[in-house]
Enzyme design. Structure first.
Site, PDB file in Angstrom:
ATOM      1  CD  GLU A  94     -15.671 -22.142  18.015  1.00 53.73           C
ATOM      2  OE1 GLU A  94     -14.606 -21.667  18.445  1.00 53.73           O
ATOM      3  OE2 GLU A  94     -16.395 -22.866  18.718  1.00 53.73           O
ATOM      4  CB  CYS A 107     -19.275 -30.769  13.100  1.00 55.79           C
ATOM      5  SG  CYS A 107     -20.487 -30.357  14.359  1.00 55.79           S
ATOM      6  CB  CYS A 114     -28.160 -22.724  20.949  1.00 59.06           C
ATOM      7  SG  CYS A 114     -29.485 -23.952  20.872  1.00 59.06           S
ATOM      8  CB  CYS A 118     -28.270 -28.240  26.583  1.00 59.66           C
ATOM      9  SG  CYS A 118     -29.569 -28.552  25.371  1.00 59.66           S
ATOM     10  CB  CYS A 121     -24.387 -27.290  25.240  1.00 48.32           C
ATOM     11  SG  CYS A 121     -24.088 -26.526  23.641  1.00 48.32           S
ATOM     12  CB  CYS A 335     -20.336 -33.462  21.498  1.00 51.25           C
ATOM     13  SG  CYS A 335     -20.899 -34.236  20.029  1.00 51.25           S
TER      14      CYS A 335
END
Ligand code: SF4
Length: 344
Positions: A94, A107, A114, A118, A121, A335
């Protein structure tokens, strides 16, 4: 079927070598590079300053586009648009277009998933599927620019993935964005965000790149950061601050620290005071980002009152403090909310 060589993500020098390898003069590379990176053209037949023969030759052996826009979601609360791209291997990523008067920011993602994990996220939930190529990073900008017909003015490497764990491709893409024959976006308007991959921070400093740096801090103690940014167990807070100071001293650029404010986790006055102490003895900026709630994750946004108290405590600091409210919350484009929809 012949496997066509991909031209997106090639530097001008690489493209010159490619042209020479097919018996063409290297100035052709400049023309093609500009069509791809400045004009977002992926059809060789539309490159009108090339001969018909060359256009056909290129069509037979090369391709430019490897990302397809699968879906677009427009926010109803602001002007942001989330793009879901399908990659050639069937994975999804995305990108988000954010508009603010004359500032048009994209962005970008640098990975599918990933590895950092975290807990706040959504991308981290996927784990790492793979790094994106430089071409896949560059193409996000090209096809969003073409689709939206908007001249992008700013770039943030803050989408899916940790750019410093896909260092070469992220830097290469940023360099292409900065070139005169490409989108020509100033280094000051390209921000690379890392959660704190310390050896790469030193490399980045020593290599003298001018793109702006942001570091996700999200905690003021190792205990908090171990939880929120698990790579902290490998690269602890004091070492991170030391690397940030090394960058600041050597580059003469300020780092922006990002601090996602989470209810009852890192939003106390004591946290604000510790934050002030941590960042007070070198030039930097601080962005406070109230947490964006996500149905898949159990953290909560701070109350407005808590946010005010926290920020007021920090306004006494020598560094600049801003509160950044993420755009596109209603379309999960803010975010920590990106996950490529079909990936999990
Ligand atoms: S916040 Fe960034 S580093 Fe952490 S899991 Fe998400 S994408 Fe990775």
């Amino acid at each position: 079927m012949q496997n066509k060589e991909i031209l997106s993500g090639k530097t001008l020098t690489e493209l010159e070598t490619t042209m020479q390898s097919i018996g063409e003069k290297s100035f052709r590379a400049r023309q093609i590079y500009k069509w791809i990176n400045k004009k977002s053209v992926h059809d060789f037949q539309k490159m009108t300053d090339l001969s018909k023969d060359l256009r056909n030759k290129l069509t037979d052996s090369f391709k430019i586009k490897t990302l397809e826009i699968q879906e677009k979601e427009h926010s109803e609360i602001d002007d942001s648009v989330k793009y879901l791209f399908k990659l050639e291997d069937g994975n999804f990523i995305e990108s988000v277009l954010m508009q603010d008067s004359d500032r048009h920011t994209i962005c970008l993602s640098t990975m599918i998933g990933c590895p950092i994990g975290c807990p706040y996220c959504a991308t981290g939930l996927i784990g790492l599927k793979r790094n994106l190529t430089a071409g896949e990073i560059v193409e996000q900008l090209l096809w969003v620019a073409k689709d939206s017909e908007i001249d992008l003015t700013n770039i943030v490497f803050m989408g899916m993935g940790e750019p410093f764990l896909n260092y070469e491709n992220s830097i290469k893409a940023a360099q292409i964005f900065n070139t005169e024959l490409g989108p020509e976006i100033s280094t000051r308007k390209i921000v690379i965000s890392t959660c704190g991959i310390i050896p790469k921070l030193y490399d980045y400093t020593d290599q003298g790149y001018k793109f702006k740096l942001a570091i996700s801090l999200n905690g003021t103690t190792n205990k908090q950061r171990d939880e929120m940014v698990p790579i902290n167990k490998k690269y602890p807070l004091e070492e991170l601050i030391k690397a940030a100071k090394y960058y600041t001293n050597n580059s003469r650029n300020r780092i922006t620290f990002e601090y996602i404010l989470i209810k009852d986790f890192n939003d106390s006055l004591e946290d604000a005071r510790r934050l002030r102490q941590l960042l007070s003895d070198f030039p930097c900026k601080l962005n406070i980002i109230p947490y964006n709630e996500n149905e898949q994750i159990n953290f909560q946004a701070p109350s407005e009152q808590k946010l005010d108290q926290f920020v007021n405590e920090l306004y006494k600091s020598p560094f600049a403090v801003t509160v950044r409210r993420s755009k596109g919350q209603d379309i999960s484009a803010a975010c920590g909310q990106l996950y490529g929809k079909n990936n999990i």
